[in-house]
Design a protein around this motif. Structure first.
Motif, mmCIF file in Angstrom:
data_model
loop_
_atom_site.group_PDB
_atom_site.id
_atom_site.type_symbol
_atom_site.label_atom_id
_atom_site.label_comp_id
_atom_site.label_asym_id
_atom_site.label_seq_id
_atom_site.Cartn_x
_atom_site.Cartn_y
_atom_site.Cartn_z
ATOM 1 N N LYS A 136 -11.458 -12.303 -25.812
ATOM 2 C CA LYS A 136 -12.161 -13.271 -24.732
ATOM 3 C C LYS A 136 -13.387 -13.881 -25.526
ATOM 4 O O LYS A 136 -13.761 -14.922 -25.157
ATOM 5 C CB LYS A 136 -12.475 -12.443 -23.480
ATOM 6 N N VAL A 137 -14.035 -12.839 -26.257
ATOM 7 C CA VAL A 137 -15.275 -13.727 -26.965
ATOM 8 C C VAL A 137 -14.710 -14.800 -27.876
ATOM 9 O O VAL A 137 -15.380 -15.932 -28.060
ATOM 10 C CB VAL A 137 -16.200 -12.569 -27.610
ATOM 11 N N VAL A 138 -13.814 -14.261 -28.633
ATOM 12 C CA VAL A 138 -13.324 -15.318 -29.869
ATOM 13 C C VAL A 138 -12.840 -16.563 -28.995
ATOM 14 O O VAL A 138 -12.986 -17.490 -29.731
ATOM 15 C CB VAL A 138 -12.059 -14.689 -30.268
ATOM 16 N N GLN A 139 -12.020 -16.433 -28.150
ATOM 17 C CA GLN A 139 -11.657 -17.741 -27.274
ATOM 18 C C GLN A 139 -12.758 -18.486 -26.829
ATOM 19 O O GLN A 139 -12.713 -19.657 -26.684
ATOM 20 C CB GLN A 139 -10.545 -17.331 -26.047
ATOM 21 N N ALA A 140 -13.839 -18.000 -26.180
ATOM 22 C CA ALA A 140 -14.844 -18.671 -25.505
ATOM 23 C C ALA A 140 -15.580 -19.310 -26.698
ATOM 24 O O ALA A 140 -16.462 -20.380 -26.146
ATOM 25 C CB ALA A 140 -15.827 -17.630 -24.677
ATOM 26 N N THR A 141 -15.605 -18.927 -27.972
ATOM 27 C CA THR A 141 -16.301 -19.558 -28.803
ATOM 28 C C THR A 141 -15.803 -20.812 -29.105
ATOM 29 O O THR A 141 -16.562 -21.771 -29.850
ATOM 30 C CB THR A 141 -16.608 -18.956 -30.014
ATOM 31 N N MET A 142 -14.539 -20.993 -28.691
ATOM 32 C CA MET A 142 -13.748 -22.354 -29.287
ATOM 33 C C MET A 142 -13.885 -22.632 -30.671
ATOM 34 O O MET A 142 -14.207 -23.914 -30.894
ATOM 35 C CB MET A 142 -14.282 -23.437 -28.353
ATOM 36 N N GLY A 143 -13.870 -21.758 -31.555
ATOM 37 C CA GLY A 143 -13.982 -22.073 -32.799
ATOM 38 C C GLY A 143 -15.376 -21.782 -33.569
ATOM 39 O O GLY A 143 -15.504 -21.699 -34.613
ATOM 40 N N SER A 144 -16.472 -21.717 -32.704
ATOM 41 C CA SER A 144 -17.742 -21.555 -33.258
ATOM 42 C C SER A 144 -18.080 -20.337 -33.977
ATOM 43 O O SER A 144 -18.984 -20.254 -34.942
ATOM 44 C CB SER A 144 -18.839 -21.864 -32.011
ATOM 45 N N ILE A 145 -17.048 -19.147 -33.807
ATOM 46 C CA ILE A 145 -17.159 -18.104 -34.359
ATOM 47 C C ILE A 145 -17.080 -18.107 -35.918
ATOM 48 O O ILE A 145 -17.574 -17.472 -36.851
ATOM 49 C CB ILE A 145 -16.127 -17.036 -33.925
ATOM 50 N N ALA A 146 -16.525 -19.479 -36.334
ATOM 51 C CA ALA A 146 -16.164 -19.576 -37.857
ATOM 52 C C ALA A 146 -17.394 -20.379 -38.414
ATOM 53 O O ALA A 146 -17.476 -20.150 -39.846
ATOM 54 C CB ALA A 146 -14.854 -20.434 -37.974
ATOM 55 N N HIS A 147 -18.470 -20.632 -37.648
ATOM 56 C CA HIS A 147 -19.417 -21.505 -38.052
ATOM 57 C C HIS A 147 -20.816 -20.780 -37.909
ATOM 58 O O HIS A 147 -21.656 -21.216 -38.554
ATOM 59 C CB HIS A 147 -19.677 -22.840 -37.330
#
Length: 240
Positions: A136-147
């Motif tokens: 749920k966290v990964v999804q909520a970041t909308m890709g920002s987890i990569a940045h």
């Protein structure tokens, strides 16, 4: 067609203990998966309902079986969890966030996305903060987890040795719109129900408060922590 073992492994990654044991996490949707691949995250396996390079082609019903979303988004990937950063130190020449006991996955993911938007490259998290690799966290970041560089560490040790201003949002703080705000420092955001913990408060050098502009006596008691983070980061960036 997916095997029972593949389905079992993917579904097991909903739990933190299984993610830790396997060293894997799940990401879903073309944007999130694409951002992680471009950032250098190593895929363990990728599944898609359309033809994609290096992906296993599966049916929509199979994607539904392994997805953690109510409405699956074409592609799901299992990634290796990167090695954690050892012995982190606060970088006093930039603006960063410190999260003290954030529990809600939606809030956590949104805060990472906010950090990304406002150019905050590092987010420190207390050990009891929700796991960044929770689906749920990964999804909520909308890709920002990569940045964004996300580091779990002992906040007390981090803040004790921080050679920069330490800001915190507190009810007894000074109006953020009237306070001097520096271009560098650490902004501490606290738990949804209890705010910043007492041990961490000892290291706050600048107390901030987001004022309520409603004239009525009956109004909201507080702001959602993700919204408060957005307002705070916006004000820092507006000034500097």
């Amino acid at each position: 067609m997916l095997s029972k073992n593949q389905i079992k492994l993917i579904r097991s990654l909903e739990l933190r203990k299984n993610r830790k044991a396997e060293g894997l996490f799940v990401a879903e949707g073309p944007k999130v998966v694409g951002d992680l691949l471009r950032a250098g995250f190593k895929p363990y396996a990728t599944y898609s309902t359309t033809e994609r390079p290096d992906s296993l082609l599966i049916s929509k019903s199979d994607l539904q079986r392994i997805s953690f979303l109510q409405h699956p988004q074409e592609v799901l990937a299992v990634f290796h969890i990167p090695s954690p950063v050892s012995r982190p130190q606060a970088e006093g020449n930039q603006l960063s966030l410190a999260l003290d006991g954030i529990q809600d996955p939606g809030n956590m993911g949104t805060i990472i996305r906010i950090a990304d938007w406002f150019g905050i490259n590092t987010v420190y998290c207390s050990p009891d903060t929700v796991d960044i690799y929770n689906p749920k966290v990964v999804q909520a970041t909308m890709g920002s987890i990569a940045h964004v560089n996300i580091i779990y560490t002992d906040l007390l040790t981090l803040l004790e040795h921080a050679d920069c201003p330490v800001y915190g949002t507190l009810l007894d703080g000074e109006d953020i719109y009237r306070q001097e705000l520096s271009a560098n420092g650490i902004i501490v955001m606290g738990n949804e129900g209890n705010g910043i913990s007492q041990p961490v408060r000892r290291f706050i050098t600048h107390k901030l408060y987001i004022p309520n502009f409603h004239a009525a006596e009956e109004t909201a008691e507080s702001l959602n922590v993700a919204i408060a983070t957005a307002i705070t980061c916006s004000e820092f960036r507006r000034r500097n």
